[in-house]
Structure formats: C-alpha cells, structure tokens
Design an enzyme around this catalytic site. Structure first.
Site, PDB file in Angstrom:
ATOM      1  CG  HIS A 231     -43.891  40.055  -3.130  1.00 20.46           C
ATOM      2  ND1 HIS A 231     -45.203  39.767  -2.834  1.00 20.46           N
ATOM      3  CD2 HIS A 231     -43.155  39.438  -2.169  1.00 20.46           C
ATOM      4  CE1 HIS A 231     -45.260  39.016  -1.741  1.00 20.46           C
ATOM      5  NE2 HIS A 231     -44.030  38.805  -1.326  1.00 20.46           N
TER       6      HIS A 231
ATOM      7  NE  ARG B  94     -35.908  35.653   6.190  1.00 26.75           N
ATOM      8  CZ  ARG B  94     -36.293  34.727   5.316  1.00 26.75           C
ATOM      9  NH1 ARG B  94     -35.598  34.524   4.218  1.00 26.75           N
ATOM     10  NH2 ARG B  94     -37.361  33.998   5.540  1.00 26.75           N
TER      11      ARG B  94
ATOM     12  CD  GLU C 130     -42.431  40.585   1.777  1.00 32.24           C
ATOM     13  OE1 GLU C 130     -42.223  40.159   2.931  1.00 32.24           O
ATOM     14  OE2 GLU C 130     -43.163  40.005   0.955  1.00 32.24           O
TER      15      GLU C 130
ATOM     16  CG  ASN D 245     -36.939  38.964  10.347  1.00 28.60           C
ATOM     17  OD1 ASN D 245     -38.155  38.959  10.423  1.00 28.60           O
ATOM     18  ND2 ASN D 245     -36.288  38.272   9.425  1.00 28.60           N
TER      19      ASN D 245
ATOM     20  CG  HIS E 250     -29.780  37.153  -9.647  1.00 33.53           C
ATOM     21  ND1 HIS E 250     -29.534  35.851  -9.995  1.00 33.53           N
ATOM     22  CD2 HIS E 250     -30.411  37.706 -10.706  1.00 33.53           C
ATOM     23  CE1 HIS E 250     -29.989  35.626 -11.219  1.00 33.53           C
ATOM     24  NE2 HIS E 250     -30.540  36.741 -11.671  1.00 33.53           N
TER      25      HIS E 250
ATOM     26  CD  GLU F  11     -29.108  38.950 -14.941  1.00 36.73           C
ATOM     27  OE1 GLU F  11     -28.580  38.553 -15.979  1.00 36.73           O
ATOM     28  OE2 GLU F  11     -30.028  38.322 -14.355  1.00 36.73           O
TER      29      GLU F  11
END
Length: 139
Positions: free
Chosen positions: A6, A10, A56, A60, A74, A117
């Site tokens: 993966h 964030r 993922e 936080n 990207h 992209e």
C-alpha cells in the site's frame, strides 16, 4: 520476494479525503483505530484491487499541518476514460491542476493537497474543452 502492499498518506480530514477517493472509484475496505496512539488508519482500494494496491489514509487525531513532503508526493491511477473522470471530479468541485490535454495524463489534488496522477490506458484523441486549456495550474 517483495510484494507491493500500500501507499500511506497523512490526512487532516478523513471524510473529505474518502469522498475524494470515492469519486475515483476507491472504497473503504477496512479501518483500524488506536485510542492509545491517537490515530485512525483507513484503507481504500479500487474494486478487485483489495490486498493488491491499497491506499492507507493515516489520520492523526492531534492537529498537525503537513508540509515539506511530510504527507507524500503523488499517487497514480489508471482510468478507463480520462476525460469523463476529470469531468466527474471537476463537477464535484475538484481542481484539475493539469488538464488531460493530451488525452493521456492529468493531475488533481486531494483535500490535503496531495497530487494524484490520472493515466489513460493508451491515449484518447484530443477533445474539448481539455485540449485547449492552458497549463495554468488550475482551470
């Protein structure tokens, strides 16, 4: 043997980011929350890509501004029709940073400013309004 699992980014607003990726066809496949660590992990994938190519989202809970590459460069996705995909995103208010003038590639950004992209499988013939758009960073 190495196998791709993966890509993690964030995010500051999970709901906005999930809605953005939903426009691209990715769906939430699992979620993990850590009270002790004060974070939530949300995994997304395109149908049929679960366990093969996932995104993922790491949220936080304590607010932090992500700058200077801390959130990522990207992600790239192959799409069936780059013009239709860009139109669907634009209609939802997403800025097309690099329109698909060549019928092959475009760049958009998530709500946190991460570049995505978009690549057409092959190239479509140039089509308006995309073909005549100047590369101004936005349209």
């Amino acid at each position: 043997m190495t196998r791709y699992l993966h890509t993690m980014i964030r995010v500051s607003d999970p709901d906005a980011t999930i809605a953005f990726f939903d426009l691209l066809g990715l769906k939430e496949i699992r979620r993990t929350t850590s009270e002790k660590g004060r974070f939530t992990l949300i995994f997304l994938a395109a149908p049929g890509q679960e366990g093969v190519a996932e995104v993922e989202l790491t949220h936080n809970w304590d607010a932090e501004a992500y700058a200077g590459g801390r959130n990522f460069g990207h992600l790239a996705f192959r799409v069936d029709d780059i013009y239709a995909t860009c139109q669907r995103l634009a209609d939802a208010g997403v800025t097309i940073n690099r329109p698909p003038r060549d019928g092959h590639m475009a760049f958009v950004k998530t709500p946190d400013g991460i570049s995505i992209e978009l690549l057409q499988d092959g190239s479509l013939p140039p089509a308006e309004p995309w073909a005549s758009m100047a590369n101004t960073g936005t349209w």
